[in-house]
Motif scaffolding. Structure first.
Motif, PDB file in Angstrom:
ATOM      1  N   ARG A   8      -3.315 -18.670 -26.301  1.00 26.95           N
ATOM      2  CA  ARG A   8      -3.247 -19.827 -27.192  1.00 26.95           C
ATOM      3  C   ARG A   8      -2.023 -20.705 -26.883  1.00 26.95           C
ATOM      4  NH1 ARG A   8      -5.371 -19.574 -32.497  1.00 26.95           N
ATOM      5  NH2 ARG A   8      -4.949 -17.360 -32.560  1.00 26.95           N
ATOM      6  N   ALA A   9      -0.951 -20.057 -26.410  1.00 27.37           N
ATOM      7  CA  ALA A   9       0.279 -20.803 -26.137  1.00 27.37           C
ATOM      8  C   ALA A   9       0.128 -21.799 -24.993  1.00 27.37           C
ATOM      9  CB  ALA A   9       1.419 -19.833 -25.838  1.00 27.37           C
ATOM     10  N   MET A  10      -1.016 -21.751 -24.282  1.00 28.61           N
ATOM     11  CA  MET A  10      -1.235 -22.736 -23.212  1.00 28.61           C
ATOM     12  C   MET A  10      -1.356 -24.146 -23.802  1.00 28.61           C
ATOM     13  SD  MET A  10      -1.081 -20.954 -20.498  1.00 28.61           S
ATOM     14  CE  MET A  10      -1.407 -22.286 -19.361  1.00 28.61           C
ATOM     15  N   LYS A  11      -1.723 -24.213 -25.068  1.00 29.77           N
ATOM     16  CA  LYS A  11      -1.772 -25.461 -25.859  1.00 29.77           C
ATOM     17  C   LYS A  11      -2.884 -26.431 -25.467  1.00 29.77           C
ATOM     18  CE  LYS A  11       3.149 -25.565 -26.932  1.00 29.77           C
ATOM     19  NZ  LYS A  11       4.422 -26.119 -26.521  1.00 29.77           N
ATOM     20  N   ASP A  12      -3.332 -26.414 -24.237  1.00 31.11           N
ATOM     21  CA  ASP A  12      -4.260 -27.442 -23.776  1.00 31.11           C
ATOM     22  C   ASP A  12      -4.984 -26.932 -22.522  1.00 31.11           C
ATOM     23  OD1 ASP A  12      -5.329 -29.822 -22.544  1.00 31.11           O
ATOM     24  OD2 ASP A  12      -4.034 -30.940 -23.928  1.00 31.11           O
ATOM     25  N   ALA A  13      -6.232 -27.377 -22.321  1.00 27.97           N
ATOM     26  CA  ALA A  13      -6.975 -26.976 -21.118  1.00 27.97           C
ATOM     27  C   ALA A  13      -6.250 -27.431 -19.854  1.00 27.97           C
ATOM     28  CB  ALA A  13      -8.388 -27.562 -21.160  1.00 27.97           C
ATOM     29  N   ALA A  14      -5.665 -28.628 -19.894  1.00 27.74           N
ATOM     30  CA  ALA A  14      -5.015 -29.187 -18.703  1.00 27.74           C
ATOM     31  C   ALA A  14      -3.847 -28.311 -18.245  1.00 27.74           C
ATOM     32  CB  ALA A  14      -4.538 -30.602 -18.983  1.00 27.74           C
ATOM     33  N   ASN A  15      -3.216 -27.626 -19.193  1.00 29.36           N
ATOM     34  CA  ASN A  15      -2.065 -26.797 -18.839  1.00 29.36           C
ATOM     35  C   ASN A  15      -2.439 -25.568 -18.004  1.00 29.36           C
ATOM     36  OD1 ASN A  15      -0.225 -28.471 -20.087  1.00 29.36           O
ATOM     37  ND2 ASN A  15      -0.430 -27.448 -22.068  1.00 29.36           N
ATOM     38  N   PHE A  16      -3.742 -25.242 -17.984  1.00 31.16           N
ATOM     39  CA  PHE A  16      -4.152 -24.105 -17.149  1.00 31.16           C
ATOM     40  C   PHE A  16      -3.889 -24.368 -15.672  1.00 31.16           C
ATOM     41  CE2 PHE A  16      -6.301 -20.480 -19.196  1.00 31.16           C
ATOM     42  CZ  PHE A  16      -6.129 -20.847 -20.515  1.00 31.16           C
ATOM     43  N   LYS A  17      -3.603 -25.645 -15.362  1.00 33.33           N
ATOM     44  CA  LYS A  17      -3.308 -26.009 -13.970  1.00 33.33           C
ATOM     45  C   LYS A  17      -2.145 -25.167 -13.414  1.00 33.33           C
ATOM     46  CE  LYS A  17      -2.522 -30.233 -11.287  1.00 33.33           C
ATOM     47  NZ  LYS A  17      -1.092 -30.291 -11.039  1.00 33.33           N
ATOM     48  N   ILE A  18      -1.144 -24.906 -14.246  1.00 34.25           N
ATOM     49  CA  ILE A  18       0.008 -24.148 -13.722  1.00 34.25           C
ATOM     50  C   ILE A  18      -0.383 -22.694 -13.416  1.00 34.25           C
ATOM     51  CG2 ILE A  18       1.758 -25.643 -14.779  1.00 34.25           C
ATOM     52  CD1 ILE A  18       2.281 -23.405 -16.836  1.00 34.25           C
ATOM     53  N   LEU A  19      -1.369 -22.187 -14.169  1.00 32.83           N
ATOM     54  CA  LEU A  19      -1.856 -20.830 -13.874  1.00 32.83           C
ATOM     55  C   LEU A  19      -2.683 -20.845 -12.591  1.00 32.83           C
ATOM     56  CD1 LEU A  19      -2.938 -19.465 -17.386  1.00 32.83           C
ATOM     57  CD2 LEU A  19      -0.665 -19.589 -16.360  1.00 32.83           C
ATOM     58  N   GLU A  20      -3.486 -21.917 -12.417  1.00 32.30           N
ATOM     59  CA  GLU A  20      -4.289 -22.057 -11.192  1.00 32.30           C
ATOM     60  C   GLU A  20      -3.377 -22.088  -9.969  1.00 32.30           C
ATOM     61  OE1 GLU A  20      -7.486 -22.058 -10.806  1.00 32.30           O
ATOM     62  OE2 GLU A  20      -8.319 -22.434 -12.797  1.00 32.30           O
ATOM     63  N   GLU A  21      -2.256 -22.804 -10.110  1.00 29.36           N
ATOM     64  CA  GLU A  21      -1.329 -22.929  -8.973  1.00 29.36           C
ATOM     65  C   GLU A  21      -0.771 -21.559  -8.590  1.00 29.36           C
ATOM     66  OE1 GLU A  21      -0.003 -27.538  -9.905  1.00 29.36           O
ATOM     67  OE2 GLU A  21       1.404 -25.908 -10.336  1.00 29.36           O
ATOM     68  N   MET A  22      -0.386 -20.797  -9.600  1.00 26.22           N
ATOM     69  CA  MET A  22       0.124 -19.455  -9.309  1.00 26.22           C
ATOM     70  C   MET A  22      -0.995 -18.591  -8.722  1.00 26.22           C
ATOM     71  SD  MET A  22       2.542 -16.880 -11.339  1.00 26.22           S
ATOM     72  CE  MET A  22       1.789 -16.589 -12.896  1.00 26.22           C
ATOM     73  N   ALA A  23      -2.201 -18.700  -9.295  1.00 27.38           N
ATOM     74  CA  ALA A  23      -3.340 -17.901  -8.828  1.00 27.38           C
ATOM     75  C   ALA A  23      -3.641 -18.196  -7.360  1.00 27.38           C
ATOM     76  CB  ALA A  23      -4.564 -18.175  -9.701  1.00 27.38           C
ATOM     77  N   ASN A  24      -3.547 -19.473  -6.982  1.00 25.57           N
ATOM     78  CA  ASN A  24      -3.830 -19.841  -5.589  1.00 25.57           C
ATOM     79  C   ASN A  24      -2.851 -19.190  -4.624  1.00 25.57           C
ATOM     80  OD1 ASN A  24      -6.028 -21.371  -6.215  1.00 25.57           O
ATOM     81  ND2 ASN A  24      -4.893 -23.296  -6.355  1.00 25.57           N
ATOM     82  N   VAL A  25      -1.609 -19.046  -5.058  1.00 30.55           N
ATOM     83  CA  VAL A  25      -0.587 -18.474  -4.175  1.00 30.55           C
ATOM     84  C   VAL A  25      -0.825 -16.969  -3.960  1.00 30.55           C
ATOM     85  CG1 VAL A  25       1.895 -17.986  -3.939  1.00 30.55           C
ATOM     86  CG2 VAL A  25       1.132 -20.209  -4.806  1.00 30.55           C
ATOM     87  N   ILE A  26      -1.232 -16.272  -5.020  1.00 29.63           N
ATOM     88  CA  ILE A  26      -1.336 -14.799  -4.915  1.00 29.63           C
ATOM     89  C   ILE A  26      -2.783 -14.313  -4.847  1.00 29.63           C
ATOM     90  CG2 ILE A  26       0.915 -14.293  -5.935  1.00 29.63           C
ATOM     91  CD1 ILE A  26      -0.438 -13.942  -8.640  1.00 29.63           C
ATOM     92  N   GLY A  27      -3.732 -15.233  -4.669  1.00 31.80           N
ATOM     93  CA  GLY A  27      -5.137 -14.838  -4.540  1.00 31.80           C
ATOM     94  C   GLY A  27      -5.713 -14.252  -5.813  1.00 31.80           C
ATOM     95  N   ALA A  28      -5.352 -14.856  -6.936  1.00 28.12           N
ATOM     96  CA  ALA A  28      -5.795 -14.326  -8.236  1.00 28.12           C
ATOM     97  C   ALA A  28      -6.949 -15.149  -8.810  1.00 28.12           C
ATOM     98  CB  ALA A  28      -4.623 -14.335  -9.218  1.00 28.12           C
ATOM     99  N   THR A  29      -7.614 -14.567  -9.797  1.00 29.53           N
ATOM    100  CA  THR A  29      -8.611 -15.284 -10.595  1.00 29.53           C
ATOM    101  C   THR A  29      -7.967 -15.568 -11.954  1.00 29.53           C
ATOM    102  OG1 THR A  29     -10.407 -14.117  -9.495  1.00 29.53           O
ATOM    103  CG2 THR A  29     -10.929 -15.136 -11.610  1.00 29.53           C
ATOM    104  N   VAL A  30      -8.271 -16.743 -12.523  1.00 30.50           N
ATOM    105  CA  VAL A  30      -7.652 -17.116 -13.798  1.00 30.50           C
ATOM    106  C   VAL A  30      -8.551 -16.691 -14.962  1.00 30.50           C
ATOM    107  CG1 VAL A  30      -6.824 -19.034 -15.213  1.00 30.50           C
ATOM    108  CG2 VAL A  30      -6.392 -19.030 -12.749  1.00 30.50           C
ATOM    109  N   GLY A  31      -7.948 -16.068 -15.947  1.00 30.84           N
ATOM    110  CA  GLY A  31      -8.664 -15.659 -17.149  1.00 30.84           C
ATOM    111  C   GLY A  31      -8.046 -16.295 -18.382  1.00 30.84           C
ATOM    112  N   ALA A  32      -8.595 -15.952 -19.541  1.00 30.65           N
ATOM    113  CA  ALA A  32      -8.092 -16.528 -20.791  1.00 30.65           C
ATOM    114  C   ALA A  32      -8.318 -15.539 -21.921  1.00 30.65           C
ATOM    115  CB  ALA A  32      -8.805 -17.835 -21.092  1.00 30.65           C
ATOM    116  N   SER A  33      -7.515 -15.690 -22.967  1.00 30.57           N
ATOM    117  CA  SER A  33      -7.726 -14.856 -24.147  1.00 30.57           C
ATOM    118  C   SER A  33      -8.800 -15.507 -25.020  1.00 30.57           C
ATOM    119  CB  SER A  33      -6.432 -14.723 -24.939  1.00 30.57           C
ATOM    120  OG  SER A  33      -6.138 -15.969 -25.560  1.00 30.57           O
ATOM    121  N   ARG A  34      -9.278 -14.752 -26.003  1.00 27.31           N
ATOM    122  CA  ARG A  34     -10.279 -15.301 -26.911  1.00 27.31           C
ATOM    123  C   ARG A  34      -9.716 -16.510 -27.662  1.00 27.31           C
ATOM    124  NH1 ARG A  34     -13.704 -12.420 -31.820  1.00 27.31           N
ATOM    125  NH2 ARG A  34     -14.227 -14.371 -32.818  1.00 27.31           N
ATOM    126  N   ALA A  35      -8.435 -16.422 -28.045  1.00 24.96           N
ATOM    127  CA  ALA A  35      -7.825 -17.529 -28.781  1.00 24.96           C
ATOM    128  C   ALA A  35      -7.871 -18.808 -27.948  1.00 24.96           C
ATOM    129  CB  ALA A  35      -6.388 -17.180 -29.147  1.00 24.96           C
TER     130      ALA A  35
END
Lengths: 262, 320
Positions: free
Chosen positions: B207-234
């Protein structure tokens, strides 16, 4: 159309699960039971299909403990017409549950045009019953469905697969469809609906009535236990801006040298 | 000694990793592998290395794309001719959908999504999480054979099979039979990355991501380490991410090597879905957030400053 919805009662998602003393199941005495969350989508979808096809009936079926029929009453309060309960323990395996559901559907005297359920129950997480029931009834089935449209004879459904991709199926009814979150928004039961539901027919059957016995048991569960507790982890304070970079560097370093996951 | 079939899916020129995990675990048994369609040489080499004795390529009309009925009919026909004691598959979208149908065609039982198992002689005993991992139980199968088992990806680990040799490859004609639920189209997903249930590394936002657009920073990290991005129910309920990304009791249950929880407080339903992760990193401003009780490495701080620094650190470490 004769529409059937299979529902299950499961422990509330906030329930702390405690294995029973002999490890044969879990302690159920203090659990708050709710309708399986995915089944709410199935009930809603049944009501939407009923509304689009005049003269249709919605029958809810459940296999489980008789002490609490709330899921069936909830479904009827939402708008389902009648309900069947096959009285049984709460820990039957998927094969027995599917066979009992089949028996209850047959006992209803109505030939199903559409059977709906949730994609899985959030207690045993097996994702088996819809496919087993469909196979037993010789029906096509599509599971993890997030989109549904069509007529009383042909439907198009969208099944969610890996990476958020969707498989679009054309299906001839009768069929079994297992619903996922996203297919619709379940309605709340209205107060008049709740009052009416108390008078709607609820038929109780035994496992013997639907031809299920211990010989149908295929999966034996035992030794229920809590997952092993992890030892406490390491916690770092990065609230001070001056320390943030070092803290992150340390953690990333530990992921490489200690945890060996990067 | 049991006679075992492992059903596998083809994923481009590779088989799914979980197939190799299963094969490695079955070292010492005679294990055949079957896939529907032509099996690329690269995949056959992988299967042989992990211990497949015979690799069967099942071919027939109307099997180009997965359909529950077509694949079930084809597989049933093949299994019926093979006198197998057990049929294993990965607990993937396809495996979870297909195997219960095939098992029922044999009136047989199935253990879903086990995270470990042993075979003693021809007797199977598995362990599986229930209530989304809030407890575990032993699972055994009885009644008509073959018995069916699906295995959670990433749960067993990749263990080479010391008895592995060269696998023979056979083509088998199979019949898809009548198909009443026909696939019309496949709509590509948002992510080209591995599904959450198969991912080795997951970066999740709450929930602390505050906005869908903010997931971009998680995508950037995921791209570096070969990760998939997930989310909580909130986060999903707040509309920041689609349900396909939800990790937890009413989303996906995951078992990656590394799970990085960003701005996730750790509701019991979320912890249930990710607790089988091998290593958990939590980033949260609240030092008392429940997620820290499950984290191997907890960082008390603001994800919006920590995540970009971490992304840069991963880049430095990996030379990217």
């Amino acid at each position: 159309m004769n529409i059937f919805v299979c529902v299950k009662q499961v422990p509330d998602t906030e329930t702390k699960i405690v294995p029973s003393g002999d490890g044969s199941f879990i302690e159920t005495s203090s659990i708050k039971w709710i309708m399986n969350p995915y089944d709410e989508f199935a009930v809603e979808q049944a009501l939407l299909v009923q509304a689009a096809n005049a003269g249709s009936t919605v029958t809810v079926v459940r296999v489980g403990s008789v002490k609490d029929t709330e899921a069936l009453r909830t479904a009827m309060a939402m708008g389902a017409d009648d309900a069947f309960l096959v009285e049984a323990a709460d820990n039957l395996d998927s094969y027995m549950i599917a066979k009992a559901l089949k028996g209850a559907i047959e006992k209803s005297g109505k030939t199903p045009d559409l059977i709906l359920s949730g994609k899985q129950a959030i207690d045993d997480d097996c994702l088996q019953v819809p496919q087993i029931l469909a196979t037993m009834l010789n029906l096509p089935s599509v599971s993890v469905v997030v989109g549904y449209e069509g007529s009383a004879t042909d439907i198009t459904v969208k099944r969610e697969v890996e990476g958020g991709a969707l498989e679009v199926y054309g299906v001839k009814l009768p069929a079994m469809i297992a619903c996922n979150k996203g297919i619709n928004t379940p309605r709340y039961a209205s107060l008049p609906g709740i009052m009416k539901a108390k008078k709607k027919p609820l038929t109780t059957l035994s496992l013997a009535d639907v031809g299920v016995s211990d010989a149908d048991k295929r999966v034996k569960y035992s030794n229920f236990q809590l997952p092993p507790e992890k030892p406490p982890g390491k916690k770092f304070d990065a609230t001070d801006a001056a320390k943030q970079a070092q803290v992150v560097k340390d953690v990333v370093g530990l992921l490489r040298t200690e945890a060996k996951v990067i | 000694m049991a006679k075992i079939l492992v059903f596998t899916e083809l994923h481009g020129s590779h088989v799914k990793g979980v197939t190799l995990e299963i094969l490695g675990k079955l070292a010492g048994h005679t294990v055949d592998v079957a896939a529907i369609g032509a099996i690329p040489a690269e995949a056959i080499a992988d299967l042989a290395k992990f211990g497949a004795a015979n690799v069967h390529s099942l071919k027939g009309a109307n099997l180009e794309k997965y359909t529950p009925e077509g694949y079930a009919n084809a597989l049933k026909g093949f299994i019926a001719g093979g006198s197998y004691d057990y049929v294993f598959a990965g607990a993937t979208s396809l495996g979870k959908d297909l195997l219960p149908r095939v098992a029922t065609m044999f009136d047989a039982g199935m253990a879903s999504e086990v995270t470990n198992f042993i075979m003693e002689g021809d007797k199977f005993a598995g362990t599986r999480p229930l209530f989304a991992g809030k407890c575990f139980a032993k699972v055994e199968l009885q009644g008509p054979k073959p018995h069916f088992v699906t295995v959670r990806p990433n749960a067993l680990g990749m263990n080479a099979n010391p008895t592995a040799g060269a696998a023979s490859v056979k083509e088998d004609a199979v019949d898809a039979g009548a198909i009443r639920a026909m696939i019309k189209d496949i709509v590509k997903g948002a992510s080209e990355k591995l599904d959450l249930t198969e991912a080795n590394i997951i970066v999740s936002g709450g929930r602390a991501m505050k906005d869908a657009a903010n997931f971009k920073i998680l995508e950037e990290m995921a791209n570096v380490i070969g990760a998939t991005v997930g989310a909580s129910r909130a986060a999903v309920d707040s509309g920041f991410a689609p349900h396909a990304m939800q990790v937890g009791q009413t989303g996906k249950t995951v078992a990656p090597s590394l799970y990085i929880a960003c701005g996730i407080s750790g509701a019991i339903q979320h912890l249930a879905g990710m607790r089988t992760s091998k290593v958990i990193v939590a980033i949260n401003t609240d030092p008392d957030a429940p997620i820290f009780t499950k984290a191997d490495y907890g960082i008390v701080g603001d994800l919006f400053t920590i995540v970009p620094i971490m992304t840069q650190e991963f880049k430095n470490l990996l030379g990217k």
